[in-house]
Structures are given as C-alpha cells and as structure tokens.
Design an enzyme around this catalytic site. Structure first.
Site: not given
Length: 172
Positions: A28, A76, A86, A89
């Site tokens: 990813f 999230r 999401n 962080h």
C-alpha cells in the site's frame, strides 16, 4: 488534550515517503504517499497524561471499515472511508511521536522528560527549594486569595526567569 502546536500544510510525495519510511516496501506504500500528498492536512501536537495511548484509543483501529464494526464510536469509524483513507494519524509510541513532531514542526525544541532518579534529583534541586520558600512566605502573609498570591509569588521568584539588564549608553 491540550493543543500545543497546530499547522496546516501540504506534503509532497517525497515528504510523505520520508514521513512513512517505516512502511516502505509494503504493497500500500505508493497509494499511501499519493493519498497523503493529494491535499492539505492539519498536523497537531497534542498533550496530556498518557497522550499516545489515549489518542490511539480515540482513533480506533487503523482500518476504518473494521473500526465501524469493532469501535463504532471511534474517530476513524466516524470519519474514515476505508483501510487507507482512515481520516486521522496517531503515533504508535512516544519515540515515534517525537520523530513525527520533529518532522512536522522542525522549529520545536523537544526536551526529554526526566524519570526515576533524574526526576527526583531535578525536583530536589530546582522545584522544592522555590516551592518551599513560596509556601513559607504564603503562611507568613496569609492572603485572602492564597492560590492567586502563590501563583504571583512563583512567577516573581522563578529562578529560571530571564533577567533583563538595561545598559544605558551615553552618546558623546
């Protein structure tokens, strides 16, 4: 939480690659750097007791789809859209938080927080003498508002307060 620093910025793909260097090589990674550099973000330094663990608890799982099932009230779950996007962080540890703060706020000076014997030595050497003198003066003075009086006294008698010296130069 207290917000100590806040900054809106847009990272380049290269900056995102540096920020997420620990994720390099994962499937990813290209999508992560592309997404994180696709628009502005808000970086914040949040503070409170056990801030990292409390923030992680509020965030919920990193995969927003899983967060909706297991932690439906997490940030999230509410704001994220999928496993990559999401919404928020959070640092994984205190050491990663320090690294990330230095990355996002290079002008900030992070001082290590003493612990154990270093903390006791610091308290005995710097805090207790000043506080003892202030509390002694408070008992002698007996002001109507002791909290405000002590706060003012501590500000006035702070041993770390910068001392300004005014030099008068006489021009001839």
């Amino acid at each position: 939480f207290y917000t100590l620093q806040k900054r809106k910025l847009q990272l380049s793909p290269e900056q995102c690659s540096n920020f997420y260097a620990d994720q390099y090589g994962k499937v990813f990674f290209p999508n992560l750097t592309a997404y994180m550099s696709s628009g502005p973000l808000v970086a914040m330094v949040l503070a409170r007791h056990c801030a990292v663990s409390h923030w992680k608890e509020l965030l919920g799982p990193s995969n927003s789809i899983r967060a909706r099932r297991t932690h439906p009230h997490s940030l999230r779950a509410i704001y994220g859209t999928d496993d990559l996007r999401n919404a928020l962080h959070g640092s994984l540890s205190i050491s990663s938080a320090e690294r990330e703060i230095r990355f996002m706020f290079p002008e900030v000076i992070l001082e290590p927080i003493p612990a154990g014997q270093r903390a006791r030595d610091y308290l005995n050497l710097y805090i207790k003498p000043t506080l003892l003198a202030g509390l002694t003066a408070l008992c002698k003075e007996k002001p109507a508002d002791p909290m405000t009086w002590l706060a003012d006294w501590l500000i006035e008698h702070n041993p770390n307060k910068p001392r300004l010296q005014h030099h008068v130069t006489v021009e001839e």
